[in-house]
Design a protein around this motif. Sequence first.
Motif, PDB file in Angstrom:
ATOM      1  N   ARG A 102       0.845  -1.208   0.000  1.00 63.32           N
ATOM      2  CA  ARG A 102       0.000   0.000   0.000  1.00 63.32           C
ATOM      3  C   ARG A 102       0.875   1.252   0.000  1.00 63.32           C
ATOM      4  N   LEU A 103       1.952   1.194   0.775  1.00 65.50           N
ATOM      5  CA  LEU A 103       2.899   2.325   0.792  1.00 65.50           C
ATOM      6  C   LEU A 103       3.449   2.547  -0.622  1.00 65.50           C
ATOM      7  N   ALA A 104       3.809   1.442  -1.300  1.00 67.59           N
ATOM      8  CA  ALA A 104       4.343   1.555  -2.661  1.00 67.59           C
ATOM      9  C   ALA A 104       3.294   2.169  -3.590  1.00 67.59           C
ATOM     10  N   GLY A 105       2.042   1.746  -3.447  1.00 65.81           N
ATOM     11  CA  GLY A 105       0.963   2.279  -4.275  1.00 65.81           C
ATOM     12  C   GLY A 105       0.828   3.774  -4.077  1.00 65.81           C
ATOM     13  N   PHE A 106       0.825   4.194  -2.823  1.00 66.61           N
ATOM     14  CA  PHE A 106       0.696   5.624  -2.528  1.00 66.61           C
ATOM     15  C   PHE A 106       1.898   6.383  -3.082  1.00 66.61           C
ATOM     16  N   MET A 107       3.087   5.783  -2.903  1.00 65.99           N
ATOM     17  CA  MET A 107       4.315   6.465  -3.326  1.00 65.99           C
ATOM     18  C   MET A 107       4.420   6.592  -4.852  1.00 65.99           C
ATOM     19  N   TYR A 108       3.883   5.581  -5.593  1.00 67.24           N
ATOM     20  CA  TYR A 108       3.866   5.699  -7.058  1.00 67.24           C
ATOM     21  C   TYR A 108       3.152   7.004  -7.444  1.00 67.24           C
ATOM     22  N   LEU A 109       2.005   7.230  -6.816  1.00 64.70           N
ATOM     23  CA  LEU A 109       1.205   8.412  -7.148  1.00 64.70           C
ATOM     24  C   LEU A 109       1.882   9.688  -6.647  1.00 64.70           C
ATOM     25  N   PHE A 110       2.421   9.606  -5.422  1.00 67.93           N
ATOM     26  CA  PHE A 110       3.028  10.792  -4.809  1.00 67.93           C
ATOM     27  C   PHE A 110       4.290  11.234  -5.559  1.00 67.93           C
ATOM     28  N   VAL A 111       5.122  10.258  -5.921  1.00 67.88           N
ATOM     29  CA  VAL A 111       6.378  10.589  -6.626  1.00 67.88           C
ATOM     30  C   VAL A 111       6.050  11.232  -7.975  1.00 67.88           C
ATOM     31  N   ALA A 164       0.899   3.429 -16.711  1.00 66.84           N
ATOM     32  CA  ALA A 164       1.100   2.169 -15.967  1.00 66.84           C
ATOM     33  C   ALA A 164       1.340   2.444 -14.486  1.00 66.84           C
ATOM     34  N   GLU A 165       2.165   3.443 -14.194  1.00 62.73           N
ATOM     35  CA  GLU A 165       2.487   3.730 -12.783  1.00 62.73           C
ATOM     36  C   GLU A 165       1.251   4.205 -12.019  1.00 62.73           C
ATOM     37  N   ILE A 166       0.435   5.011 -12.681  1.00 65.41           N
ATOM     38  CA  ILE A 166      -0.777   5.488 -12.005  1.00 65.41           C
ATOM     39  C   ILE A 166      -1.729   4.310 -11.746  1.00 65.41           C
ATOM     40  N   LEU A 167      -1.879   3.444 -12.763  1.00 69.65           N
ATOM     41  CA  LEU A 167      -2.789   2.293 -12.599  1.00 69.65           C
ATOM     42  C   LEU A 167      -2.297   1.346 -11.506  1.00 69.65           C
ATOM     43  N   VAL A 168      -0.991   1.022 -11.559  1.00 68.55           N
ATOM     44  CA  VAL A 168      -0.439   0.105 -10.546  1.00 68.55           C
ATOM     45  C   VAL A 168      -0.518   0.755  -9.159  1.00 68.55           C
ATOM     46  N   GLY A 169      -0.225   2.057  -9.113  1.00 73.93           N
ATOM     47  CA  GLY A 169      -0.297   2.779  -7.842  1.00 73.93           C
ATOM     48  C   GLY A 169      -1.694   2.719  -7.249  1.00 73.93           C
ATOM     49  N   LEU A 170      -2.690   3.002  -8.099  1.00 72.25           N
ATOM     50  CA  LEU A 170      -4.085   2.981  -7.612  1.00 72.25           C
ATOM     51  C   LEU A 170      -4.468   1.568  -7.172  1.00 72.25           C
ATOM     52  N   TRP A 171      -4.043   0.582  -7.955  1.00 73.52           N
ATOM     53  CA  TRP A 171      -4.400  -0.815  -7.641  1.00 73.52           C
ATOM     54  C   TRP A 171      -3.821  -1.229  -6.278  1.00 73.52           C
ATOM     55  N   LEU A 172      -2.531  -0.936  -6.114  1.00 80.45           N
ATOM     56  CA  LEU A 172      -1.872  -1.333  -4.852  1.00 80.45           C
ATOM     57  C   LEU A 172      -2.469  -0.583  -3.667  1.00 80.45           C
ATOM     58  N   LEU A 173      -2.804   0.683  -3.904  1.00 84.81           N
ATOM     59  CA  LEU A 173      -3.319   1.499  -2.804  1.00 84.81           C
ATOM     60  C   LEU A 173      -4.745   1.089  -2.423  1.00 84.81           C
ATOM     61  N   ILE A 174      -5.577   0.848  -3.422  1.00 82.17           N
ATOM     62  CA  ILE A 174      -6.996   0.600  -3.135  1.00 82.17           C
ATOM     63  C   ILE A 174      -7.288  -0.900  -2.969  1.00 82.17           C
ATOM     64  N   LYS A 175      -6.819  -1.709  -3.926  1.00 81.31           N
ATOM     65  CA  LYS A 175      -7.123  -3.149  -3.865  1.00 81.31           C
ATOM     66  C   LYS A 175      -6.104  -3.925  -3.034  1.00 81.31           C
ATOM     67  N   GLY A 176      -4.895  -3.395  -3.003  1.00 76.19           N
ATOM     68  CA  GLY A 176      -3.842  -4.080  -2.232  1.00 76.19           C
ATOM     69  C   GLY A 176      -3.332  -5.307  -2.965  1.00 76.19           C
ATOM     70  N   LEU A 177      -2.633  -6.149  -2.216  1.00 76.46           N
ATOM     71  CA  LEU A 177      -2.013  -7.338  -2.824  1.00 76.46           C
ATOM     72  C   LEU A 177      -2.966  -8.521  -2.823  1.00 76.46           C
ATOM     73  N   ASP A 178      -2.892  -9.318  -3.883  1.00 81.63           N
ATOM     74  CA  ASP A 178      -3.679 -10.543  -3.914  1.00 81.63           C
ATOM     75  C   ASP A 178      -2.755 -11.698  -3.528  1.00 81.63           C
TER      76      ASP A 178
END
Lengths: 238, 234
Positions: B15-24, B214-228
């Motif tokens: 989740r931190l990585a997801g947020f950081m993708y968007l923040f960076v 790609a970074e925005i999509l992966v960031g949103l996915w990790l942040l909202i859906k998290g890891l499967d």
Amino acid sequence: MAGCETERSQIRYAKLAGFMYLFIMAVYLLGVWITSRLEVPGNIMETAHRAVEDELLFRFGQALGSLSALCAVLLAVSLYAAVRVIDRNLALLALAFELVYAAVGAVSQLIDYAFLKQQLDAYSSGILDVKQLSAQADLHSFLNAAALNIACILYGAGSILFFYLFLKAKYIPRILAELGLFGSVLVLFTGFASIIFPHPSKLLQLGWLPIFIAEVSVGLWLLFKGVNLRSQRDETLS
Amino acid sequence: MTYSDNEKSQIRYARLAGFMYLFVDLAYVTGVMIANRFEVPGNFTETAHAIMKSELLYRIGLTSIFIGALSTVFLAMGLYVTVKPIDKNLALLALLFRLVEATIFGLQSLFGFVVLKVFIGSDYTNAFGSSQPAVLVNLRSAVNSDGFIVAGLFFCMGSIIFFYLLLKSTYLPKALSAFGLFATLLVTITNFADLLLPQYHKTLQLGVMPLGVAEILVGLWLLIKGLDLHSRES
């Protein structure tokens, strides 16, 4: 048995970290003392003259800068080894920040050398006049200030994490860990304030004081008293 | 479904990585947009005037770029912990690449602040006239663009490995990881091409767009859906 070995290694690294805190501080202060002996504020011609006259001392002062960047890596690795048992990932994150800090610090030193070399050559050969030399010197001190602020933000980020882990682990007295944590947060804010505001207040310099006191105290504590692993053991048992 | 402590930590770091993708991305885009507002291409004096008028805003732009570099360390660490169970050594290699990237971008910020002195310091233009400082500023923009490409190559190496491990792990939908991997490979090619053929810089810059998406999509996915983590277990 393996646990004992890990603890012994942790104690050794903590002592190394304590020594490094003090050694880096001493190296830094010696560098500042040498620079202040050679530098004549506002008089680049006199400064350049003194640097050319006493080139060995001048170069020694410069070399101390590189030495502290090198020692920063040793400090970071020893702190990492001392606290990684508490939270491996956070300790690695702290190590990562300190490594970036050391790399930025080392390259800044390199640029600093190049700048000084160019200034001294320009002084010796007379290519630049006094006005141009002063403008160059001004730019040089601006470079040093910017490098210091950027480096201290990176250093502060890593230091916050290390002191947080010390606080969590109860390896050192709580008051020391809290002072270190507070000092590191203050260093981070001081760095950001200094790069954002065009004319930062001189009071900002006081932001360095708590971390200075904390690092000397924690350094002495780690070197002579070491880390208290009993509290961590008790917590694991309970 | 209960998770072990390690898995819980993995989910938090993802989740931190997801947020950081968007923040960076946000920090870099904001910083570059602010800095570009001030630049009058080929005109040192006008650029200097614009900066002098609003130095604080310009400094905020430079600081924003530096915050992007600083946050890269958090992003890299978040990704490292996320994919470490797949291949620890590869994950560490990717982390190291991204740390070098953060270092180069940190140094670029430093140059940005140094050149600011040339723009705002009247003593500098008084001593050297306006043409000589302009040469220094031009040198800085060359260092800036080439430095961006070199840092970009380190970024690409790290990003390729992270996306490869994500693809291997099935923590994310395969299509998303594959898209991220493809987009990073594209940036690697365009960055090398940019070093060799700088005259096509503007066209080659378009190669960054898929990665941005790609970074925005992966960031949103990790942040909202998290890891499967279930699919990995099954």
